[in-house]
Motif scaffolding. Sequence first.
Motif, PDB file in Angstrom:
ATOM      1  N   PHE A  20      77.996  63.457  35.113  1.00 24.25           N
ATOM      2  CA  PHE A  20      79.228  63.040  34.443  1.00 24.25           C
ATOM      3  C   PHE A  20      79.724  61.685  34.947  1.00 24.25           C
ATOM      4  N   ASN A  21      79.446  61.380  36.205  1.00 21.09           N
ATOM      5  CA  ASN A  21      79.878  60.084  36.749  1.00 21.09           C
ATOM      6  C   ASN A  21      79.192  58.914  36.052  1.00 21.09           C
ATOM      7  N   ALA A  22      78.022  59.192  35.486  1.00 18.77           N
ATOM      8  CA  ALA A  22      77.288  58.141  34.777  1.00 18.77           C
ATOM      9  C   ALA A  22      77.639  58.092  33.291  1.00 18.77           C
ATOM     10  N   LEU A  23      78.543  58.953  32.873  1.00 18.13           N
ATOM     11  CA  LEU A  23      78.932  59.003  31.463  1.00 18.13           C
ATOM     12  C   LEU A  23      80.371  58.537  31.242  1.00 18.13           C
ATOM     13  N   GLN A  24      80.909  57.780  32.197  1.00 18.74           N
ATOM     14  CA  GLN A  24      82.314  57.386  32.089  1.00 18.74           C
ATOM     15  C   GLN A  24      82.598  56.604  30.811  1.00 18.74           C
ATOM     16  N   ASN A  25      81.647  55.800  30.364  1.00 15.76           N
ATOM     17  CA  ASN A  25      81.868  55.038  29.131  1.00 15.76           C
ATOM     18  C   ASN A  25      81.762  55.913  27.887  1.00 15.76           C
ATOM     19  N   GLN A  26      81.361  57.182  28.070  1.00 17.86           N
ATOM     20  CA  GLN A  26      81.229  58.113  26.954  1.00 17.86           C
ATOM     21  C   GLN A  26      82.389  59.118  26.880  1.00 17.86           C
ATOM     22  N   TRP A  27      83.370  58.968  27.787  1.00 15.82           N
ATOM     23  CA  TRP A  27      84.436  59.970  27.849  1.00 15.82           C
ATOM     24  C   TRP A  27      85.183  60.158  26.538  1.00 15.82           C
ATOM     25  N   PRO A  28      85.531  59.088  25.812  1.00 17.51           N
ATOM     26  CA  PRO A  28      86.218  59.301  24.525  1.00 17.51           C
ATOM     27  C   PRO A  28      85.399  60.159  23.561  1.00 17.51           C
ATOM     28  N   ALA A  29      84.093  59.894  23.488  1.00 23.58           N
ATOM     29  CA  ALA A  29      83.228  60.680  22.610  1.00 23.58           C
ATOM     30  C   ALA A  29      83.097  62.123  23.106  1.00 23.58           C
ATOM     31  N   LEU A  30      82.993  62.286  24.420  1.00 25.21           N
ATOM     32  CA  LEU A  30      82.921  63.635  24.989  1.00 25.21           C
ATOM     33  C   LEU A  30      84.183  64.426  24.698  1.00 25.21           C
ATOM     34  N   GLU A  31      85.341  63.789  24.830  1.00 26.24           N
ATOM     35  CA  GLU A  31      86.608  64.458  24.551  1.00 26.24           C
ATOM     36  C   GLU A  31      86.671  64.917  23.101  1.00 26.24           C
ATOM     37  N   LYS A  32      86.217  64.073  22.197  1.00 28.38           N
ATOM     38  CA  LYS A  32      86.204  64.442  20.783  1.00 28.38           C
ATOM     39  C   LYS A  32      85.276  65.627  20.539  1.00 28.38           C
ATOM     40  N   PHE A  33      84.136  65.630  21.224  1.00 30.14           N
ATOM     41  CA  PHE A  33      83.201  66.747  21.089  1.00 30.14           C
ATOM     42  C   PHE A  33      83.827  68.049  21.572  1.00 30.14           C
ATOM     43  N   TRP A  34      84.492  68.023  22.733  1.00 31.71           N
ATOM     44  CA  TRP A  34      85.118  69.235  23.266  1.00 31.71           C
ATOM     45  C   TRP A  34      86.199  69.759  22.331  1.00 31.71           C
ATOM     46  N   GLN A  35      86.953  68.839  21.716  1.00 32.14           N
ATOM     47  CA  GLN A  35      88.045  69.237  20.845  1.00 32.14           C
ATOM     48  C   GLN A  35      87.561  69.706  19.470  1.00 32.14           C
ATOM     49  N   SER A  36      86.481  69.121  18.972  1.00 32.54           N
ATOM     50  CA  SER A  36      85.977  69.466  17.627  1.00 32.54           C
ATOM     51  C   SER A  36      84.461  69.604  17.640  1.00 32.54           C
ATOM     52  N   PRO A  37      83.924  70.597  18.371  1.00 29.99           N
ATOM     53  CA  PRO A  37      82.467  70.706  18.505  1.00 29.99           C
ATOM     54  C   PRO A  37      81.740  70.986  17.196  1.00 29.99           C
ATOM     55  N   LEU A  38      82.432  71.566  16.210  1.00 28.09           N
ATOM     56  CA  LEU A  38      81.772  71.834  14.942  1.00 28.09           C
ATOM     57  C   LEU A  38      81.599  70.565  14.124  1.00 28.09           C
ATOM     58  N   ASP A  39      82.529  69.641  14.277  1.00 30.89           N
ATOM     59  CA  ASP A  39      82.512  68.411  13.477  1.00 30.89           C
ATOM     60  C   ASP A  39      81.754  67.270  14.144  1.00 30.89           C
ATOM     61  N   ILE A  40      81.677  67.308  15.471  1.00 30.13           N
ATOM     62  CA  ILE A  40      81.077  66.201  16.214  1.00 30.13           C
ATOM     63  C   ILE A  40      79.930  66.734  17.072  1.00 30.13           C
ATOM     64  N   SER A  41      78.771  66.161  16.936  1.00 29.42           N
ATOM     65  CA  SER A  41      77.604  66.583  17.715  1.00 29.42           C
ATOM     66  C   SER A  41      77.280  65.540  18.775  1.00 29.42           C
ATOM     67  N   PRO A  42      76.680  65.950  19.892  1.00 27.13           N
ATOM     68  CA  PRO A  42      76.234  64.974  20.884  1.00 27.13           C
ATOM     69  C   PRO A  42      75.210  64.032  20.261  1.00 27.13           C
ATOM     70  N   PRO A  43      75.182  62.775  20.654  1.00 26.80           N
ATOM     71  CA  PRO A  43      74.190  61.842  20.094  1.00 26.80           C
ATOM     72  C   PRO A  43      72.761  62.344  20.325  1.00 26.80           C
ATOM     73  N   GLN A  44      72.009  62.451  19.245  1.00 27.92           N
ATOM     74  CA  GLN A  44      70.629  62.958  19.276  1.00 27.92           C
ATOM     75  C   GLN A  44      70.565  64.425  19.697  1.00 27.92           C
ATOM     76  N   GLY A  45      71.703  65.109  19.643  1.00 23.64           N
ATOM     77  CA  GLY A  45      71.739  66.494  20.094  1.00 23.64           C
ATOM     78  C   GLY A  45      71.772  67.496  18.952  1.00 23.64           C
ATOM     79  N   GLU A  46      71.998  68.741  19.309  1.00 23.62           N
ATOM     80  CA  GLU A  46      71.973  69.854  18.366  1.00 23.62           C
ATOM     81  C   GLU A  46      73.360  70.086  17.779  1.00 23.62           C
ATOM     82  N   ASN A  47      73.413  70.228  16.476  1.00 18.89           N
ATOM     83  CA  ASN A  47      74.648  70.556  15.792  1.00 18.89           C
ATOM     84  C   ASN A  47      75.088  71.975  16.163  1.00 18.89           C
TER      85      ASN A  47
END
Length: 203
Positions: free
Chosen positions: A94-121
Amino acid sequence: MKARYFSFVRHGKVEGPAALYGKTDIASSIRGRQELIAGLERLHQETPIDFIFSSPLQRCAQTAEEFATHHLLPIFLEPDLQECDFGDWDGVDFNALQNQWPALEKFWQSPLDISPPQGENLQTFYNRINTSWQDIQTQQYCDHTLILCHGGTIRMVLAALLKIPLESPLFAQLRIDYCSHTRIEVSDAAGAKPIVRWIGAPL
């Protein structure tokens, strides 16, 4: 009337920094394996286990195979029980993903609508797990089946059984700790629905 028991157990603590471990095949820590084995021994003493299904990832399979060998139990490694694939975020400190925090937060809040980049829906993950769970129920008729798997896997099974909408904050509100035990009971009575006896209890 007879009931079958399915014990969903999450693997022990892993040997690595805080991260999203999905497809990443990381091992359990020594302590994590010890705690899991001790918990499985208690579970087996209370309600003897007849059959084991396990995710093939080593943090599950290594302990499952060791336990099965020790107790002469049949075991099947089920690929579809694997954790969600978190794509580019998978296994990254997680320390290496600091620039991804906004995207991670969106994923946690709306996991059905937002998928990890190159990840599984999330819907694809849910469908995979639910199909595997249905197959296990119809193919396995032992009294007590152990399913050694992942936190996300157990959440998807519970979502299916309890009709929890996938857009709800499943990852935040359903606590499934390392070495926790979720028990599902399935009666052989006609039309009976599976019963969730408990969720995320310590082994």
